[in-house]
Write a protein that holds these residues in place. Structure first.
Motif, PDB file in Angstrom:
ATOM      1  N   UNK A 152       0.848  -1.188   0.000  1.00  0.00           N
ATOM      2  CA  UNK A 152       0.000   0.000   0.000  1.00  0.00           C
ATOM      3  C   UNK A 152       0.884   1.239   0.000  1.00  0.00           C
ATOM      4  N   UNK A 153       0.426   2.328  -0.600  1.00  0.00           N
ATOM      5  CA  UNK A 153       1.248   3.548  -0.642  1.00  0.00           C
ATOM      6  C   UNK A 153       1.510   4.089   0.767  1.00  0.00           C
ATOM      7  N   UNK A 159      -0.469  14.342   2.580  1.00  0.00           N
ATOM      8  CA  UNK A 159      -1.629  13.798   3.290  1.00  0.00           C
ATOM      9  C   UNK A 159      -1.696  14.339   4.715  1.00  0.00           C
ATOM     10  N   UNK A 160      -0.552  14.447   5.348  1.00  0.00           N
ATOM     11  CA  UNK A 160      -0.503  14.956   6.718  1.00  0.00           C
ATOM     12  C   UNK A 160      -0.966  16.407   6.754  1.00  0.00           C
ATOM     13  N   UNK A 385      -1.677   6.104   9.890  1.00  0.00           N
ATOM     14  CA  UNK A 385      -1.134   4.741   9.816  1.00  0.00           C
ATOM     15  C   UNK A 385      -2.133   3.742  10.386  1.00  0.00           C
ATOM     16  N   UNK A 386      -2.788   4.128  11.485  1.00  0.00           N
ATOM     17  CA  UNK A 386      -3.788   3.245  12.087  1.00  0.00           C
ATOM     18  C   UNK A 386      -4.967   3.036  11.144  1.00  0.00           C
ATOM     19  N   UNK A 387      -5.439   4.133  10.509  1.00  0.00           N
ATOM     20  CA  UNK A 387      -6.541   4.009   9.562  1.00  0.00           C
ATOM     21  C   UNK A 387      -6.130   3.170   8.356  1.00  0.00           C
ATOM     22  N   UNK A 391      -7.859  -0.266   7.041  1.00  0.00           N
ATOM     23  CA  UNK A 391      -8.323  -0.459   5.665  1.00  0.00           C
ATOM     24  C   UNK A 391      -7.703  -1.708   5.039  1.00  0.00           C
ATOM     25  N   UNK A 392      -6.420  -1.930   5.310  1.00  0.00           N
ATOM     26  CA  UNK A 392      -5.762  -3.129   4.796  1.00  0.00           C
ATOM     27  C   UNK A 392      -6.442  -4.366   5.356  1.00  0.00           C
ATOM     28  N   UNK A 393      -6.726  -4.354   6.652  1.00  0.00           N
ATOM     29  CA  UNK A 393      -7.376  -5.514   7.282  1.00  0.00           C
ATOM     30  C   UNK A 393      -8.751  -5.742   6.672  1.00  0.00           C
ATOM     31  N   UNK A 394      -9.531  -4.666   6.539  1.00  0.00           N
ATOM     32  CA  UNK A 394     -10.886  -4.815   5.998  1.00  0.00           C
ATOM     33  C   UNK A 394     -10.849  -5.356   4.561  1.00  0.00           C
ATOM     34  N   UNK A 395      -9.977  -4.794   3.733  1.00  0.00           N
ATOM     35  CA  UNK A 395      -9.881  -5.237   2.341  1.00  0.00           C
ATOM     36  C   UNK A 395      -9.400  -6.679   2.249  1.00  0.00           C
ATOM     37  N   UNK A 396      -8.371  -7.020   3.051  1.00  0.00           N
ATOM     38  CA  UNK A 396      -7.828  -8.376   3.011  1.00  0.00           C
ATOM     39  C   UNK A 396      -8.853  -9.402   3.472  1.00  0.00           C
ATOM     40  N   UNK A 397      -9.581  -9.088   4.538  1.00  0.00           N
ATOM     41  CA  UNK A 397     -10.587 -10.034   5.046  1.00  0.00           C
ATOM     42  C   UNK A 397     -11.690 -10.233   4.013  1.00  0.00           C
ATOM     43  N   UNK A 398     -12.110  -9.169   3.335  1.00  0.00           N
ATOM     44  CA  UNK A 398     -13.124  -9.303   2.282  1.00  0.00           C
ATOM     45  C   UNK A 398     -12.638 -10.237   1.179  1.00  0.00           C
ATOM     46  N   UNK A 399     -11.387 -10.094   0.778  1.00  0.00           N
ATOM     47  CA  UNK A 399     -10.837 -10.962  -0.261  1.00  0.00           C
ATOM     48  C   UNK A 399     -10.739 -12.406   0.211  1.00  0.00           C
TER      49      UNK A 399
END
Length: 429
Positions: A152-153, A159-160, A385-387, A391-399
């Protein structure tokens, strides 16, 4: 906690399925049968697993002061959340296995033993096993997410800055003051009577000391004057005699006399500190006037700290009464009104705070401002970083759900009726 089906024979699978089918008939009982609730690929989640997770989440919520589930609808939703959490954990553990991730289980076991020892917990094998399993699961999940995080980027300075500019109110600092305080405890009549008895006991020791010069300070005329005095005057007269006895002691007295010197010092300190409200207020008013007469702010601040170290009976006395910074809404309203309405370098009039009378000096003040980007950049980065990890967890679990097989056993989802009536007792057992 989580049960693996790969090594099970076909017969075992049939037994588990039969248990799930029969489980519905046992739902009304007061105990929870360990029956299957969900299949996650080749793993299963039992109702016992869900119960343990619900209990863990309930205790954590209560410790944080969160809203606890009450009633059927809340507890059923609570159960579903626990089931989904376990499902995600299993899917991520399975992905860790597929990726060939290896953990140092020996180090984790050592950490668990140290944790049990440091927290004075009973060295139960069952407790140790549960904690080790929990830590292993957390480590597998964390490692898998970190593995995919590299794809992930990264968080960029742009962004900050964007987050900072969109959330100015969040980074707005409330007005705050930096204060120091001198607090004197107001004595009660009982405190004064107890101190008077102690002073009389020390005076009796002075009368029998081996040094004639010490004994002479408590002659008959002095003792007669003490006896004839009013109760309010008596402590001051005794203190005067004890002070004279202390000064009459030789520089290197024998052990018994040295102990008497120590006792005299203790009693005199108690007498100086233990005084009525009027006397304490008068003393503080004198200190205030003396310090406010100083032209130099630095000199006044140093003198205030010295007085606090010598006299204050409140918190942080050793630090010169320095109480640090506090914002509006975080202290007693009366104290805030005083601190926010006097100038920097000024000392307040004596005020009452619980069992104490005190004065307060404002060392510094900051108005409501927006914190600089350089100050809050680490905080913003940590949040982003926490968000990002969520997002990585949510996307990975969906896959992983789409790739795998997640199937519920409907018959096993019924909860016993007593779970809905007294959640605090049930989940705390």
């Amino acid at each position: 906690m989580l049960h693996h089906l790969r090594p099970l024979s076909l017969l075992c699978c049939m037994v588990l399925l039969l248990g799930a089918w029969l489980g519905h008939a046992e739902a009304a009982s007061s105990t929870t049968a360990d029956r299957i609730m969900r299949y996650v690929n080749n793993d299963v989640i039992t109702q016992g697993d869900v119960w343990d997770e619900m209990r863990r989440r309930y205790v954590a919520l209560r410790h944080r002061g969160g809203v606890l589930p009450e009633g059927r609808e809340d507890i059923e939703r609570f159960q579903q959340e626990a089931l989904e959490e376990l499902t995600e954990t299993i899917l991520l553990e399975q992905e860790a296995e597929r990726l060939g991730i290896q953990l140092d289980e020996i180090a984790i076991r050592r950490q668990v033993r140290e944790w049990i020892r440091d927290n004075n917990l009973p060295p139960s094998l069952d407790h140790q096993s549960q904690e080790q399993q929990r830590r292993l699961q957390e480590a597998y999940v964390h490692t898998v997410l970190r593995h995919y995080q590299t794809r992930w980027p990264n968080i960029t300075p742009a962004q900050i800055r964007s987050e900072y500019e969109r959330n100015q109110d969040r980074f707005r600092q409330q007005p705050r003051v930096h204060t120091a305080r001198i607090l004197l405890r107001r004595s009660s009549p009982d405190d004064q009577r107890r101190l008077l008895r102690t002073m009389m006991e020390v005076l009796q020791q002075v009368q029998v000391d081996r040094h004639a010069e010490v004994v002479a300070t408590a002659d008959d005329e002095t003792l007669s004057r003490i006896v004839r005095s009013d109760e309010d005057e008596r402590p001051a007269l005794i203190a005067q005699v004890l002070e004279q006895a202390r000064n009459a002691m030789p520089d290197d007295p024998p052990r018994a006399s040295a102990q008497l010197v120590e006792r005299i010092d203790q009693v005199l300190n108690q007498w100086r500190n233990l005084q009525g409200g009027d006397a304490a207020e008068e003393q503080l008013q004198t200190i205030r006037k003396t310090l406010m007469a100083m032209d130099s702010l630095e000199e006044r601040r140093n003198a205030f700290h010295e007085q606090a170290q010598q006299l204050s009976q409140g918190p942080r006395a050793r630090d010169g009464g320095d109480m640090g910074w506090f914002e509006r809404g975080t202290e007693d309203s009366e104290l805030e009104n005083i601190a926010f309405h006097i100038d920097v370098g000024s000392i307040s009039e004596p005020f009452t705070s619980g069992a104490f009378i005190g004065i307060l000096m404002v060392l510094d003040r900051e108005d409501r401002t927006v914190r600089d980007l350089r100050q809050v950049a680490p905080e913003i980065r940590s949040q982003l970083e926490s968000e990002r990890l969520q997002n990585i967890r949510r996307t990975l679990v969906e896959q992983l759900r789409k790739r795998g097989v997640v199937r519920d056993v409907e018959q096993a989802s019924t909860l016993p009726e007593e779970w809905f009536s007294d959640g605090d007792r049930i989940f705390s057992e």
